[in-house]
Design an enzyme around this catalytic site. Structure first.
Site, PDB file in Angstrom:
ATOM      1  N   MET A  44      13.099  58.995 -25.520  1.00  0.00           N
ATOM      2  CA  MET A  44      13.019  58.294 -26.799  1.00  0.00           C
ATOM      3  C   MET A  44      12.432  56.907 -26.593  1.00  0.00           C
ATOM      4  SD  MET A  44      16.448  59.333 -28.893  1.00  0.00           S
ATOM      5  CE  MET A  44      16.766  61.055 -29.303  1.00  0.00           C
ATOM      6  N   SER A  45      11.513  56.547 -27.473  1.00  0.00           N
ATOM      7  CA  SER A  45      10.831  55.254 -27.384  1.00  0.00           C
ATOM      8  C   SER A  45      10.337  54.874 -28.769  1.00  0.00           C
ATOM      9  CB  SER A  45       9.645  55.339 -26.417  1.00  0.00           C
ATOM     10  OG  SER A  45       8.828  54.181 -26.504  1.00  0.00           O
ATOM     11  N   GLY A  77      18.768  50.639 -21.123  1.00  0.00           N
ATOM     12  CA  GLY A  77      18.474  52.040 -20.865  1.00  0.00           C
ATOM     13  C   GLY A  77      17.654  52.234 -19.602  1.00  0.00           C
ATOM     14  N   ASP A 133      13.456  52.164 -18.854  1.00  0.00           N
ATOM     15  CA  ASP A 133      12.689  51.023 -18.331  1.00  0.00           C
ATOM     16  C   ASP A 133      13.233  50.664 -16.946  1.00  0.00           C
ATOM     17  OD1 ASP A 133      11.068  50.409 -20.804  1.00  0.00           O
ATOM     18  OD2 ASP A 133      13.093  50.251 -21.614  1.00  0.00           O
ATOM     19  N   GLN A 164      12.477  47.227 -15.272  1.00  0.00           N
ATOM     20  CA  GLN A 164      13.141  46.194 -16.070  1.00  0.00           C
ATOM     21  C   GLN A 164      14.627  46.148 -15.761  1.00  0.00           C
ATOM     22  OE1 GLN A 164      12.092  45.515 -20.337  1.00  0.00           O
ATOM     23  NE2 GLN A 164      14.165  46.258 -20.693  1.00  0.00           N
ATOM     24  N   HIS A 191      18.731  53.376 -28.434  1.00  0.00           N
ATOM     25  CA  HIS A 191      19.362  52.079 -28.690  1.00  0.00           C
ATOM     26  C   HIS A 191      20.790  52.249 -29.202  1.00  0.00           C
ATOM     27  CE1 HIS A 191      14.961  51.152 -29.430  1.00  0.00           C
ATOM     28  NE2 HIS A 191      15.274  50.237 -28.537  1.00  0.00           N
ATOM     29  N   VAL A 230      17.944  58.476 -22.943  1.00  0.00           N
ATOM     30  CA  VAL A 230      18.222  59.441 -24.013  1.00  0.00           C
ATOM     31  C   VAL A 230      16.919  60.141 -24.363  1.00  0.00           C
ATOM     32  CG1 VAL A 230      19.054  59.747 -26.370  1.00  0.00           C
ATOM     33  CG2 VAL A 230      20.124  58.053 -24.872  1.00  0.00           C
TER      34      VAL A 230
END
Length: 298
Positions: free
Chosen positions: A194-195, A157, A160, A163, A47, A186
Site C-alpha cells: 500500500m502506498s 512502516g 520504507d 527510512q 497508515h 501492509v
C-alpha cells in the site's frame, strides 16, 4: 494564548500551528504515554494500521499530516502529491486518533531557515543515490516533528526500509528518548504494498503492479530453498538476478532503478547472505509510476 484549532466531525482535534500542538502536548503532562504517527497524508490502510498499533500501546495518539518539501527532488511530484486533508482527518478520527498536527511549509521552514540534519552514509544507499538529498529532508523533518510533538513512541512502516533504519539511527545518535516502532508492510490482497502513490497507477498498471512483490518473493524462495539444503550463504548477486529476472518479464515495468541486498541494521550492501539475513529492496517504474518495496530475509 495558543493558536486556533478545530475538530473534524467532532473527532480528532486539528492543530495547524507549532504553538497549538505544543500547548496541547504540555497540557497532557509528562506521565502521559503519547504515540505519534507522522504522515504526508493521502492515507490508506497502512497508515491506519500504524495508528491502531499506537492506540494499543499509548494513552493518546497524535498524527501529523505534512507534505515535506525538503524530501522532494527536482522534477519529483511535490506539486501533484495527493492532498485530502478533510478525508484524512476523518479517517484518523474513526480509528481513534485524538489530535492531528497539520503545519504549513512556511511554519516548518521559516524564512532564512539554514539548519538541516544530514545523516552520513545514507546518500550512498541505492535509494539515496536514486533520490539525492532525500534522506537529508527526511532526517530534518522527522527531527523537527519529534522535537515539536515530544512523543513517547513513534510508528513507521517497513515499506520504507532505509527510512526506518535512518530514523532508528537518528534517535540513537541524537539521544532522543523515543521508542521507534517499525510495523510490517501492509499489502493489498494481490501483494502490492500500500502506498499513496498507487493512486497514480492506471487501471492496467495497477493490474500489473503486483509483479514487484512477486519478484521479491521469488528471491525469498531461492534463499529459503538453498538454506534448507544446507548451503550456509547465498550470493547477493544471485538474489538480485532472480528479482531482476522476474521484473523483466513484465513489459509495463519500464525501468528497474535498483535492486539492493543490504544489511538489516545498517542498510549497507552485503555480498553474501547467511543466517543474519538481509533486506532486499527495489525501486522500479511501472508505466510512469515509481514504486518501492522490500522484504526482510531471516
Amino acid at each position: 494564548m495558543s493558536e486556533p484549532e478545530g475538530n473534524a466531525n467532532d473527532g480528532a482535534a486539528i492543530h495547524p500551528t507549532i504553538g497549538a500542538i505544543r500547548s496541547m502536548r504540555k497540557s497532557l503532562g509528562p506521565a502521559t504515554r503519547v504515540g505519534f504517527v507522522p504522515t504526508m497524508g493521502a492515507l490508506h490502510e497502512g497508515h491506519l494500521s500504524l495508528a491502531r498499533a499506537a492506540l494499543e500501546e499509548n494513552d493518546i495518539v497524535i498524527a501529523s499530516i505534512f507534505v515535506n518539501p525538503t524530501q522532494f527532488g527536482e522534477g519529483e511530484d511535490l506539486d501533484r502529491y495527493p492532498r485530502q486533508l478533510e478525508k484524512d482527518v476523518k479517517l484518523l478520527s474513526e480509528v481513534g486518533v485524538s489530535h492531528v498536527f497539520t503545519p504549513s511549509a512556511d511554519s516548518m521552514y521559516k524564512k532564512n531557515h539554514v539548519t538541516y540534519v544530514d545523516p552520513c552514509g545514507f546518500d550512498n544507499t541505492m535509494e539515496g543515490i536514486s533520490r539525492p538529498g532525500f534522506f537529508r529532508g527526511v532526517a530534518t523533518v522527522v527531527t523537527k516533528l519529534f522535537n515539536i510533538v515530544q512523543p513517547t513512541s513513534a510508528y513507521f512502516g517497513q515499506k520504507d526500509a532505509v527510512q526506518c533504519a535512518l530514523i532508528k539511527r537518528i534517535t540513537e545518535d541524537l539521544d532522543m528518548d523515543i521508542n521507534i516502532k517499525i510495523m510490517d508492510t501492509v499489502r493489498e490482497d494481490d501483494g502490492l504494498a500500500m502506498s499513496s502513490r498507487n493512486a497514480y497507477l492506471s487501471e492496467e498498471e495497477r493490474r500489473r503492479a503486483p509483479i514487484v512483490y512477486t519478484s521479491l518473493m521469488a528471491a525469498r524462495e531461492v534463499f529459503d530453498s538453498r538454506l534448507s539444503r544446507g548451503v550456509e550463504t547465498v550470493s547477493a548477486d544471485d538474489l538480485r538476478e532472480v528479482v531482476e529476472g522476474v521484473l523483466e518479464t513484465e513489459p509495463l515495468v519500464t525501468e528497474v532503478q535498483y535492486v539492493a541486498i543490504d544489511d538489516t541494521t545498517t542498510m549497507q550492501p552485503i555480498s553474501d547472505v547467511g543466517d543474519g539475513g538481509c533486506v532486499i529492496s527495489l525501486a522500479c517504474v511501472v508505466g510512469s509510476v515509481r514504486l518501492i518495496d522490500n522484504i526482510v530475509l531471516r
